[in-house]
Design a protein around this motif. Structure first.
Motif, PDB file in Angstrom:
ATOM      1  N   ALA A   1     -86.988-102.487  63.650  1.00 16.85           N
ATOM      2  CA  ALA A   1     -87.070-101.192  64.949  1.00 16.85           C
ATOM      3  C   ALA A   1     -88.290-100.377  64.623  1.00 16.85           C
ATOM      4  O   ALA A   1     -88.735-100.102  65.553  1.00 16.85           O
ATOM      5  N   ILE A   2     -88.432 -99.974  63.450  1.00 15.17           N
ATOM      6  CA  ILE A   2     -89.279 -98.843  63.175  1.00 15.17           C
ATOM      7  C   ILE A   2     -90.722 -99.432  63.324  1.00 15.17           C
ATOM      8  O   ILE A   2     -91.761 -98.816  63.964  1.00 15.17           O
ATOM      9  N   ILE A   3     -90.707-100.702  62.548  1.00 16.01           N
ATOM     10  CA  ILE A   3     -92.311-101.311  62.588  1.00 16.01           C
ATOM     11  C   ILE A   3     -92.606-101.934  64.108  1.00 16.01           C
ATOM     12  O   ILE A   3     -93.668-101.500  64.440  1.00 16.01           O
TER      13      ILE A   3
ATOM     14  N   VAL B   1     -90.589 -90.263  67.081  1.00 13.02           N
ATOM     15  CA  VAL B   1     -89.397 -90.000  66.535  1.00 13.02           C
ATOM     16  C   VAL B   1     -88.191 -90.318  67.581  1.00 13.02           C
ATOM     17  O   VAL B   1     -87.146 -90.814  67.398  1.00 13.02           O
ATOM     18  N   HIS B   2     -88.304 -89.645  68.691  1.00 11.00           N
ATOM     19  CA  HIS B   2     -87.538 -89.878  69.665  1.00 11.00           C
ATOM     20  C   HIS B   2     -87.107 -91.462  70.287  1.00 11.00           C
ATOM     21  O   HIS B   2     -85.939 -91.801  70.288  1.00 11.00           O
ATOM     22  N   GLU B   3     -88.189 -92.299  70.141  1.00 10.56           N
ATOM     23  CA  GLU B   3     -88.010 -93.571  70.225  1.00 10.56           C
ATOM     24  C   GLU B   3     -87.078 -94.539  69.321  1.00 10.56           C
ATOM     25  O   GLU B   3     -86.419 -95.007  69.463  1.00 10.56           O
ATOM     26  N   ILE B   4     -87.560 -94.130  68.164  1.00 10.16           N
ATOM     27  CA  ILE B   4     -86.806 -94.771  67.022  1.00 10.16           C
ATOM     28  C   ILE B   4     -85.581 -94.249  66.820  1.00 10.16           C
ATOM     29  O   ILE B   4     -84.545 -95.218  66.685  1.00 10.16           O
TER      30      ILE B   4
ATOM     31  N   VAL C   1     -75.650 -82.771  61.143  1.00  7.53           N
ATOM     32  CA  VAL C   1     -74.935 -83.757  60.097  1.00  7.53           C
ATOM     33  C   VAL C   1     -76.216 -84.154  59.174  1.00  7.53           C
ATOM     34  O   VAL C   1     -75.709 -84.911  58.415  1.00  7.53           O
ATOM     35  N   GLY C   2     -77.500 -83.689  59.325  1.00  9.88           N
ATOM     36  CA  GLY C   2     -78.425 -84.149  58.506  1.00  9.88           C
ATOM     37  C   GLY C   2     -79.702 -84.659  58.946  1.00  9.88           C
ATOM     38  O   GLY C   2     -79.848 -85.051  60.250  1.00  9.88           O
ATOM     39  N   SER C   3     -80.831 -84.340  58.312  1.00  9.55           N
ATOM     40  CA  SER C   3     -81.909 -84.623  58.841  1.00  9.55           C
ATOM     41  C   SER C   3     -82.345 -86.143  58.579  1.00  9.55           C
ATOM     42  O   SER C   3     -81.992 -86.739  57.662  1.00  9.55           O
ATOM     43  N   VAL C   4     -83.118 -86.592  59.487  1.00 10.20           N
ATOM     44  CA  VAL C   4     -83.328 -88.116  59.780  1.00 10.20           C
ATOM     45  C   VAL C   4     -84.525 -88.520  59.966  1.00 10.20           C
ATOM     46  O   VAL C   4     -85.226 -89.707  60.019  1.00 10.20           O
ATOM     47  N   ALA C   5     -85.696 -87.425  60.105  1.00 11.65           N
ATOM     48  CA  ALA C   5     -87.011 -87.442  60.385  1.00 11.65           C
ATOM     49  C   ALA C   5     -87.651 -86.145  60.164  1.00 11.65           C
ATOM     50  O   ALA C   5     -87.017 -85.162  60.399  1.00 11.65           O
ATOM     51  N   GLY C   6     -89.103 -86.094  59.795  1.00 16.74           N
ATOM     52  CA  GLY C   6     -89.639 -84.732  59.801  1.00 16.74           C
ATOM     53  C   GLY C   6     -91.077 -85.027  59.739  1.00 16.74           C
ATOM     54  O   GLY C   6     -91.578 -86.140  59.458  1.00 16.74           O
TER      55      GLY C   6
ATOM     56  N   CYS D   1    -105.008 -84.152  60.566  1.00 19.64           N
ATOM     57  CA  CYS D   1    -104.062 -85.113  60.680  1.00 19.64           C
ATOM     58  C   CYS D   1    -102.738 -84.535  61.162  1.00 19.64           C
ATOM     59  O   CYS D   1    -102.467 -83.406  60.864  1.00 19.64           O
ATOM     60  N   VAL D   2    -101.985 -85.554  61.707  1.00 11.69           N
ATOM     61  CA  VAL D   2    -100.584 -85.276  61.956  1.00 11.69           C
ATOM     62  C   VAL D   2     -99.785 -86.409  61.856  1.00 11.69           C
ATOM     63  O   VAL D   2    -100.274 -87.437  61.901  1.00 11.69           O
ATOM     64  N   GLY D   3     -98.495 -86.226  61.164  1.00 12.52           N
ATOM     65  CA  GLY D   3     -97.676 -87.529  61.208  1.00 12.52           C
ATOM     66  C   GLY D   3     -96.298 -87.027  61.099  1.00 12.52           C
ATOM     67  O   GLY D   3     -95.735 -86.154  60.996  1.00 12.52           O
ATOM     68  N   VAL D   4     -95.320 -88.306  61.137  1.00 13.55           N
ATOM     69  CA  VAL D   4     -94.119 -88.076  60.901  1.00 13.55           C
ATOM     70  C   VAL D   4     -93.620 -89.190  59.860  1.00 13.55           C
ATOM     71  O   VAL D   4     -94.267 -90.170  59.581  1.00 13.55           O
ATOM     72  N   SER D   5     -92.375 -88.700  58.927  1.00 16.23           N
ATOM     73  CA  SER D   5     -91.953 -89.739  58.344  1.00 16.23           C
ATOM     74  C   SER D   5     -90.589 -89.722  58.542  1.00 16.23           C
ATOM     75  O   SER D   5     -89.565 -88.724  58.604  1.00 16.23           O
ATOM     76  N   ILE D   6     -89.931 -91.172  58.722  1.00 12.27           N
ATOM     77  CA  ILE D   6     -88.534 -91.330  59.087  1.00 12.27           C
ATOM     78  C   ILE D   6     -87.757 -91.393  57.981  1.00 12.27           C
ATOM     79  O   ILE D   6     -88.084 -92.171  56.925  1.00 12.27           O
ATOM     80  N   GLY D   7     -86.530 -90.649  57.890  1.00 20.35           N
ATOM     81  CA  GLY D   7     -85.621 -90.546  56.721  1.00 20.35           C
ATOM     82  C   GLY D   7     -84.746 -91.902  56.723  1.00 20.35           C
ATOM     83  O   GLY D   7     -83.679 -91.966  56.892  1.00 20.35           O
ATOM     84  N   ILE D   8     -85.428 -92.865  56.220  1.00 22.38           N
ATOM     85  CA  ILE D   8     -85.001 -94.172  56.086  1.00 22.38           C
ATOM     86  C   ILE D   8     -83.625 -94.303  55.480  1.00 22.38           C
ATOM     87  O   ILE D   8     -82.681 -95.220  55.802  1.00 22.38           O
ATOM     88  N   GLU D   9     -83.482 -93.639  54.293  1.00 23.34           N
ATOM     89  CA  GLU D   9     -82.546 -94.003  53.489  1.00 23.34           C
ATOM     90  C   GLU D   9     -81.105 -93.149  54.169  1.00 23.34           C
ATOM     91  O   GLU D   9     -80.224 -93.717  54.107  1.00 23.34           O
TER      92      GLU D   9
END
Length: 469
Positions: free
Chosen positions: A76-78, A192-195, A318-323, A343-351
């Motif tokens: 889904a993420i890729i 982030v919203h889509e994922i 209940v917890g961060s899932v992306a930033g 640069c601007v970016g996002v990291s998905i908190g996959i774990e």
């Protein structure tokens, strides 16, 4: 081991007494033989290395079920990253220590340093952002939209039940290059919203820290702290779209040139987020603080929300899932001439996401398929191994995902049960009559319906039926 050694000593004492008492030679020989066997066994045990069978602290194994869940999330993420036109790169799992030093503030103490290997001081990568910046500077790249999914390492005190490990995946999407303000930033928030929507994790909100906006206004735009605090009051009171309207109506702010400039980027961002239709999920949070040294502009964090009980009106985090956020100065730190690449970016908190998905599936007791097998090639009678091998080879060559049991003459019931257990949707059954008629009996496992299909039409029939599953 102590018990075995005690037994050997006791047996040796028995032999000694027998010899001292001049007992029957045959009895002595028998006990001596027994003593030698015991010593040999003890020696063999001492030679065995006893392994501690565990994974290192902060790591874990992932079995087929867990990997099936992870692959579903990765897919889904890729898919989202590719939908937004991102290229993919990879970098070494370790970097020169000096590359990572001084980029993470207090968290630098969590970097894993490696022993000297041939004159280079190396460290395991802490995240994917700093290696990306090094990659851009080294290759003189000034414009790229890329994603990178790989493992990173942190010498942290892990909380594995909450999805925090010492070895874990990061899923990063970044846009590097000189572009008009806030367009790439808005796209990162949209991603982030889509994922999070696609993964159906539950209600969420993307929080942007007012303190960072205030610091930028005062530090970079030259706005007075008093004026910035006045804007902050509006942010705290009204948030999002209301914020823009209220600020425009405030005479003190609208007449202040610096205030207008300071609000320009924020206004632009909200306009773009409105066009993307996601402002309902965006919120300013006065408590969110910047964690890493390399962020220079707007940062954001996505958190999941849940109602603790039906009497609570406001949802709780209940917890961060992306930033993510903007880091315009990082590439310049590596460039010999200090040339910056915004640069601007996002990291998905996959774990964290994996942990949530796993807990949810355990609670629902939903059966998770661990293979993608479309059809099992089976036989109804004995002595049909060759025919099964011919058929499964035809299916593999046509790109069909197929299995068969590794027995010459498996019972049909066992073959059907295997499909039930593993979730395989179809069974292609070859029998003597089917071979004569040039057909294959195709069984739909869920309904137990059976249809005869011409051998030359089997591949297409399997594709049609599995596309409907």
């Amino acid at each position: 081991m102590a018990a075995e050694e005690a037994a050997v000593r006791a047996q040796a004492e028995t032999v000694r007494r027998l010899k001292q008492d001049k007992a029957d030679p045959d009895e002595i020989a028998k006990e001596v033989s027994k003593l030698l066997e015991m010593k040999a066994q003890l020696g063999a045990d001492e030679g065995k290395h006893k392994f501690v069978l565990k994974t290192p602290k902060g790591t874990r194994d992932f079995g087929p079920r867990e990997m099936a869940i992870r692959e579903r999330a990765f897919k889904a993420i890729i898919s989202c990253f590719k939908r937004h036109g991102a290229e993919v790169i990879d970098t070494p799992v370790f970097e020169l220590k000096e590359t990572l030093t001084g980029k993470y503030g207090e968290d630098s103490k969590l970097i894993y340093d490696l022993k000297d290997q041939g004159g280079e001081l190396l460290s395991l990568r802490y995240d994917l952002t700093v290696p990306f910046a090094r990659y851009l500077a080294m290759n003189k790249i000034t414009n790229i939209k890329r994603y990178h999914i790989a493992k990173v390492y942190r010498r942290d005190n892990p909380a594995m039940t909450r999805g925090r490990y010492r070895e874990f995946y990061q899923c990063d999407f970044d846009i590097a290059g000189q572009f008009d303000p806030m367009i790439p930033d808005a796209e990162c928030l949209k991603i982030v919203h889509e994922i999070l929507s696609d993964l159906q994790l539950g209600d969420f909100v993307i929080k942007m820290p007012w303190e960072e906006v205030r610091s930028e206004m005062v530090g970079e735009k030259g706005l007075s702290p008093e004026a910035a605090d006045r804007i902050g009051e509006y942010v705290q009171l009204h948030g999002g779209l209301d914020l823009i309207e209220r600020l425009l109506q405030d005479p003190k702010l609208s007449q202040n040139k610096l205030a207008k400039e300071g609000l320009g980027d924020m206004k632009l961002l909200f306009e773009y987020l409105t066009l993307f239709g996601i402002t309902g999920k965006i919120s300013f949070d006065l408590s969110l603080a910047r964690g890493l040294d390399y962020y220079t502009g707007v940062i954001f964090e996505a958190v999941l929300l849940q109602q603790e009980n039906e009497h609570v009106e406001e949802p709780v985090s209940v917890g961060s899932v992306a930033g993510g956020g903007r880091y315009d100065g990082l590439v310049g730190m590596f460039d010999p001439k200090g040339r910056k690449v915004p640069c601007v970016g996002v990291s998905i908190g996959i774990e964290r996401i994996f942990s949530i998905l796993e807990q949810r599936l355990e609670a629902s007791e939903e059966k998770v398929r661990t293979t993608e097998t479309q059809v099992l090639v089976a036989s109804a009678q004995k002595k049909l191994l060759e025919e099964r091998l011919k058929l499964i080879s035809e299916l593999w060559d046509a790109g069909i995902k197929a299995e068969m049991l590794y027995k010459k003459n498996p019972k049909l019931l066992n073959q059907l049960q295997y499909c039930e257990d593993t979730g395989i949707p179809l069974v292609a059954i070859v029998g003597e009559q089917e071979l004569k008629d040039g057909v294959v009996k195709l069984r739909i496992v869920a309904t137990r319906e059976e249809v005869n299909v011409r051998r030359e039409s089997l591949v297409e029939e399997i594709r049609i039926r599995t596309s409907q599953c």
